[in-house]
Design an enzyme around this catalytic site. Structure first.
Site, PDB file in Angstrom:
ATOM      1  N   CYS A   1       0.809  -1.226   0.000  1.00 42.48           N
ATOM      2  CA  CYS A   1       0.000   0.000   0.000  1.00 42.48           C
ATOM      3  C   CYS A   1       0.839   1.271   0.000  1.00 42.48           C
ATOM      4  O   CYS A   1       0.302   2.356  -0.151  1.00 42.48           O
ATOM      5  CB  CYS A   1      -0.893   0.023   1.237  1.00 42.48           C
ATOM      6  SG  CYS A   1       0.094   0.057   2.735  1.00 42.48           S
TER       7      CYS A   1
ATOM      8  N   CYS B   1      -0.897  -4.927   7.589  1.00 46.68           N
ATOM      9  CA  CYS B   1      -0.516  -3.667   8.252  1.00 46.68           C
ATOM     10  C   CYS B   1       0.326  -3.947   9.505  1.00 46.68           C
ATOM     11  O   CYS B   1       1.200  -3.163   9.863  1.00 46.68           O
ATOM     12  CB  CYS B   1      -1.752  -2.869   8.625  1.00 46.68           C
ATOM     13  SG  CYS B   1      -2.966  -2.771   7.290  1.00 46.68           S
TER      14      CYS B   1
HETATM   15 FE1  FES Z   1      -1.135   0.344   4.434  1.00 43.55          FE
HETATM   16 FE2  FES Z   1      -2.472  -0.649   6.389  1.00 43.55          FE
HETATM   17  S1  FES Z   1      -3.234  -0.176   4.413  1.00 43.55           S
HETATM   18  S2  FES Z   1      -0.348  -0.388   6.269  1.00 43.55           S
END
Ligand code: FES
Length: 128
Positions: free
Chosen positions: A33, A102
């Protein structure tokens, strides 16, 4: 979607901020992400005596980082290295499955900061 513990750590992160002259510094990114965690540690007699973090990411990443700083404070380097993202998720009272990655950011952050600490220490010892 999130546990009470996650929301508490997100709203009021523990050990948030920068540290001057840390003994170990880690900066890790989550390839899934693009979120980022920076972690600083102070080590005395092989024990992590202080820790600070800055995380630029989602609710789960901030909560994972915050609880991880609580988990490693007061631990020896060896104990801190044993902490996995599963421990982080358990401490948080669970994370939604799509947010498990995450918590990996926090585990990677600890490992990066400890690696940096070990490298610095080795350099110091070689200079003695
Ligand atoms: Fe990026 Fe949680 S969506 S660390």
């Amino acid at each position: 979607m999130y546990s009470k513990t996650v929301m508490e750590h997100f709203r009021n992160p523990h050990n948030y901020g920068k540290m001057e002259n840390p003994d170990g510094f880690g900066r890790v990114g989550n390839p899934q992400c693009g979120d980022e965690m920076i972690i600083y540690i102070k080590v005395k007699d092989n024990v992590i005596v202080d820790v600070k973090f800055e995380t630029f990411g989602c609710v789960a990443a901030i909560a994972s980082s915050s609880i991880t700083t609580d988990l490693i404070k007061g631990k020896t380097i060896e104990e801190a290295l044993k902490i996995t993202n599963k421990d982080v998720v358990n401490e948080l009272g669970g994370l939604p499955a799509i947010k498990t990655h995450c918590s990996v950011l926090a585990e990677d952050g600890i490992k990066a900061a400890i690696e940096d600490y070990k490298k610095k220490k080795l350099k110091e010892n070689n200079n003695d």
